[in-house]
Design an enzyme around this catalytic site. Structure first.
Site, short mmCIF file in Angstrom:
data_model
loop_
_atom_site.label_atom_id
_atom_site.label_comp_id
_atom_site.label_asym_id
_atom_site.label_seq_id
_atom_site.Cartn_x
_atom_site.Cartn_y
_atom_site.Cartn_z
N CYS A 90 0.86 -1.11 0.16
CA CYS A 90 -0.04 0.00 0.05
C CYS A 90 0.84 1.24 0.02
O CYS A 90 1.95 1.40 0.64
CB CYS A 90 -0.93 -0.17 1.38
SG CYS A 90 -1.93 1.43 1.38
N HIS A 132 -9.18 -3.65 -1.96
CA HIS A 132 -8.03 -3.04 -0.98
C HIS A 132 -8.47 -1.26 -0.90
O HIS A 132 -8.43 -0.65 -0.07
CB HIS A 132 -6.69 -3.11 -1.73
CG HIS A 132 -5.43 -2.28 -0.81
ND1 HIS A 132 -4.63 -3.00 -0.54
CD2 HIS A 132 -5.46 -0.95 -0.92
CE1 HIS A 132 -3.68 -2.22 -0.05
NE2 HIS A 132 -4.14 -0.87 -0.20
N HIS A 136 -10.37 1.50 2.20
CA HIS A 136 -9.65 2.56 2.47
C HIS A 136 -10.77 3.74 2.74
O HIS A 136 -10.55 4.64 3.64
CB HIS A 136 -8.77 3.21 1.43
CG HIS A 136 -7.11 2.74 1.52
ND1 HIS A 136 -6.44 2.96 2.65
CD2 HIS A 136 -6.35 2.08 0.68
CE1 HIS A 136 -5.17 2.36 2.44
NE2 HIS A 136 -5.19 2.00 1.18
NI NI Z 1 -3.70 1.00 0.07
#
Ligand code: NI
Length: 155
Positions: A90, A132, A136
């Site tokens: 990330c 993913h 967030h």
């Molecule tokens: Ni990320």
């Protein structure tokens, strides 16, 4: 377009829930442009608005295949199936990777920059990247779900 600073793990803003985008105005379009530019500048495959300090539900994904850049405004994962474990990283957790279990198929409902609703089906790595980034928007970072978090070896 301009590059924006990417918030890093430990920044409290990354833990907040992002709000829906009600109106797609010039500021949102600029945000999307800047997110893509920032993602590409850092060799990322996805970026979510909170990572650049904006608590709005917008993500960009480009896994480097022929489909190019995908923008999702107010994305919702409406279907998912399968399960696979793969290594993830990330841009907000530079230098670390870990194994995360994700679905191998998702159907996403979202809006494009013209305000048109669309649905998109994604498999494997693309599905993973979308999951993913959508995480967030709810303050979840991959390290929350990952096993065997370790330093990424510098090539
Ligand atoms: Ni990320």
């Amino acid at each position: 377009m301009s590059l924006r600073n990417v918030r890093k793990l430990g920044d409290e803003l990354l833990r907040k829930k992002s709000r829906k985008i009600e109106v797609i105005d010039d500021r949102i379009l600029e945000l999307l442009d800047d997110m893509a530019e920032t993602m590409y500048s850092l060799d990322g495959v996805g970026l979510a608005a909170p990572q650049v300090g904006v608590l709005r539900r917008a993500v960009v994904v480009d896994i480097g295949d022929e489909n190019g850049l995908h923008e999702f405004i107010n994305p919702e994962i409406v279907e998912q199936s399968g399960e696979d474990v793969m290594t993830e990283g990330c841009l907000s957790v530079p230098g670390s990777i870990g194994e995360v279990k994700r679905p191998t198929y998702v159907k996403v409902r979202a809006f494009n920059r013209k305000g048109e609703e669309f649905e998109l089906e994604a498999h494997d790595y693309f599905a993973r990247a979308i999951c993913h980034e959508v995480d967030h928007l709810d303050g979840t970072i991959f390290v929350d779900k990952a096993e065997n978090i370790r330093p990424k070896e510098v090539q």
